[in-house]
Enzyme design. Structure first.
Site, PDB file in Angstrom:
ATOM      1  N   LYS A   1       0.849  -1.203   0.000  1.00  0.00           N
ATOM      2  CA  LYS A   1       0.000   0.000   0.000  1.00  0.00           C
ATOM      3  C   LYS A   1       0.877   1.243   0.000  1.00  0.00           C
ATOM      4  CE  LYS A   1      -3.948   1.899   2.631  1.00  0.00           C
ATOM      5  NZ  LYS A   1      -4.780   1.694   3.836  1.00  0.00           N
TER       6      LYS A   1
ATOM      7  N   SER B   1      -9.598   1.745   2.893  1.00  0.00           N
ATOM      8  CA  SER B   1      -8.737   2.495   2.020  1.00  0.00           C
ATOM      9  C   SER B   1      -7.680   1.625   1.316  1.00  0.00           C
ATOM     10  CB  SER B   1      -8.033   3.603   2.792  1.00  0.00           C
ATOM     11  OG  SER B   1      -7.303   3.086   3.872  1.00  0.00           O
TER      12      SER B   1
ATOM     13  N   SER C   1      -9.816  -0.475   7.184  1.00  0.00           N
ATOM     14  CA  SER C   1      -9.234  -0.328   5.850  1.00  0.00           C
ATOM     15  C   SER C   1      -8.502  -1.527   5.288  1.00  0.00           C
ATOM     16  CB  SER C   1      -8.303   0.890   5.819  1.00  0.00           C
ATOM     17  OG  SER C   1      -9.080   2.063   5.888  1.00  0.00           O
TER      18      SER C   1
END
Lengths: 482, 90
Positions: free
Chosen positions: A79, A154, A178
């Site tokens: 990420k 996210s 997330s």
């Protein structure tokens, strides 16, 4: 080689039996990504040169007869809020569009030592603020199961990469769901570790009392193996505990049968999608077939968790994002006449609207005159929520809940109403507030080619009891594959 | 109650256009309204929970760490290895 089927152990096996080389494997991944990611949009940046170099190093080690680790040669997506030294790390924000990470996150150091392969940085909601990956300043990520739908957020890029076979596993971060929510939306596994189990050094901070880095994988066993590699005390993160280190061991059914699973009635209320309720019940029945006991429990303050979270998280985020002031790095190309102009303009130009919304919200709840009614109040209710769990865990060992109130929604469906987007997090938030480990796993094995939308369920464990939820997850998966 | 957005944007050093300001004021008022449900709870005798762990005073050796070049390279304005900024005091 069919990339979709690969797991950590299969890769390790394939390398050791010389079925393929690490270089071949990684090259295959990049070929596939260049074809597939046009459709999905999971990656912001590919790290081809370094990945191929590491793959070569793995092959050299194998040729020399040096041992390799389970994670050697395993293609991972990372990420883009996790720092990899010398590479662009943006947190999907314009404000960091040219920022080069000056050091490795601790989790990256650990994985680099094991010669894991970092394929690329994945798309996310800007500064991890969102539940759909739609607030990214750069691109949209599409759900591999339905390109018109969101992958969740996210960590949507990471979840989509794993679900579509563009990575074997990924790292994400979880502050209010997330990792778990995009894992559920993309039919993959996601683990949010106990707060303090994994170092946050090198994770772009959002809410410091809630953030955790964790694995997103195809199987629960892979989540356990990746968690094993990244967990542990770190001198660079004073919030990591030094008396806990998870090590993978084969789960034993007799041990699992000693555990009791709690079903909290407040999570199975009217707002829950009927399909999701049905699928969760199927999951419960499957677990019952393992002869594990269930008990109904109550977590009375559940409904207040959303307010508590959306007061505390923006407050902490407004503090954490104050550093993006254009002074030491990331200053836009302009002629500034004074300090104030640098601050206002850097932030005004660099931050998207969701980020601005949360910064202002956080500033509000911390400001004089409002601190007591909002921030202090929220911290007290946070205590009540934690107490609910402590009390429940006197009678049960694992708590089973849905992950999301709805199935993956359509792109653009919730972007006009911030509050409706925030409501996606109601089932995942409490575990962050109470610092508990939580695993999201698919109810069944979903097929990308069939017209179906994934549903996940959540297992919440006691603090530092990742073994309980991972073991149960591994056995559940075994049932599924039979 | 209405959120004091002009004060907040100054506290946060955050530039907003007039349109953005109006939209955000709207959004934030709705969100703050939602929070009113917390007033239903009696928390008089409750200790606030601020962190994720109970660790206190975790110390380490005060070692000097080298300042990496990558950090220095990204400074917008420098002189002799120092970061250069506009006047703080006028």
């Amino acid at each position: 080689m069919f990339l979709h089927d690969l797991t950590i152990r299969k890769i390790n096996n394939g390398l050791l039996t010389k079925e393929f080389s690490a270089l071949e494997l990684v090259q295959n991944f990049f070929d596939y990504i260049k074809y597939k990611d046009k459709e999905i949009g999971a990656y912001l940046l590919l790290l081809e040169k370094n990945a191929l170099q590491t793959a070569e190093n793995v092959d050299i080690a194998l040729a020399k007869g040096e041992g390799i680790s389970l994670l050697s040669g395993v293609p991972l997506a990372v990420k883009d809020n996790i720092l990899i030294k010398g590479t662009k790390t943006t947190a999907a924000s314009k404000i960091l569009q040219n920022y080069i990470a000056a050091y490795n996150a601790t989790v990256i150091d650990k994985l680099q030592d094991k010669k894991a392969i970092f394929i690329g940085k994945t798309n996310m909601d800007e500064f991890a603020m969102g539940s759909s990956t739609e607030t990214s300043a750069f691109q949209i990520t599409h759900n591999p199961y339905d390109l018109q739908r969101v992958p969740g957020g996210s960590s949507g890029g990471s979840a989509a990469a794993v679900a579509s076979g563009m990575a074997v596993a990924a790292l994400g971060s979880d502050t209010g769901g997330s990792i778990r929510q995009p894992a559920a939306f993309c039919g993959v596994v996601g683990l949010k570790p106990t707060y303090g189990a994994v170092s946050r050094n090198g994770l772009i901070a959002m809410a410091s009392s809630l953030d955790q880095i964790g694995p997103i994988t195809k199987t629960v066993e892979d989540a356990a193996l990746l968690f094993e590699a990244i967990n542990g005390n770190d001198d660079f993160d004073a919030t990591t505990v030094d008396d806990y280190k998870y090590r993978f061991s084969e789960p034993k059914l007799e041990e699992l049968r000693q555990l009791t699973i709690g079903l909290p009635k407040e999570y199975f209320i009217n707002g829950l999608d009927k399909d999701i309720e049905k699928e969760i019940n199927n999951a419960v029945n499957k677990i019952k077939s393992l002869k594990i006991n269930f008990k109904e429990i109550s977590l009375p303050h559940t409904s207040y968790a959303l307010s508590v979270y959306y007061i505390i998280m923006p407050a902490e985020a407004s503090t954490n994002l104050a550093r993006y002031d254009g002074i030491r790095y990331a200053r836009p190309e302009e002629n500034f006449k004074d300090l104030n102009e640098i601050y206002f303009t850097t932030k005004g130009l660099g931050f998207g609207s969701e980020v601005k919304r949360r910064i202002l919200l956080g500033t509000f709840v911390l400001s004089a005159g409002y601190y007591d009614a909002y921030y202090n109040k929220a911290q007290k209710v946070r205590r009540l929520i934690k107490n609910d769990f402590d009390r429940a865990f006197e009678n049960v060992d694992i708590i089973l809940t849905p992950v999301t109130p709805t199935k993956p929604f359509k792109l653009g469906e919730k972007t006009k109403d911030p509050l409706s987007m925030y409501l996606s997090d109601i089932f995942t938030i409490p575990a962050n507030l109470a610092s508990l480990p939580a695993l999201s796993l698919p109810v069944k094995k979903y097929n990308l080619t069939r017209n179906e939308l994934p549903v996940g369920f959540q297992l919440i464990g006691k603090k530092f009891h990742e073994k309980d939820i991972l073991d149960l997850g591994i056995f559940y998966e075994k049932l599924e594959s039979n | 109650m209405s959120i004091p957005i002009k004060n907040l944007k100054n506290l946060a050093r955050l530039y907003l256009s007039d349109d953005q300001e109006k939209q955000l004021e709207n959004d934030l008022n709705k969100i703050i309204d939602y929070f009113n449900e917390l007033t239903k709870l009696n928390t008089d005798k409750v200790e606030p929970l601020s962190g994720g762990v109970d660790i206190v005073n975790k110390f380490r050796q005060d070692n000097k760490n080298l300042f990496d070049n990558l950090l220095l390279e990204q400074m917008p304005n420098k002189e002799n290895g120092f970061l250069k900024i506009p006047d703080v005091f006028k």
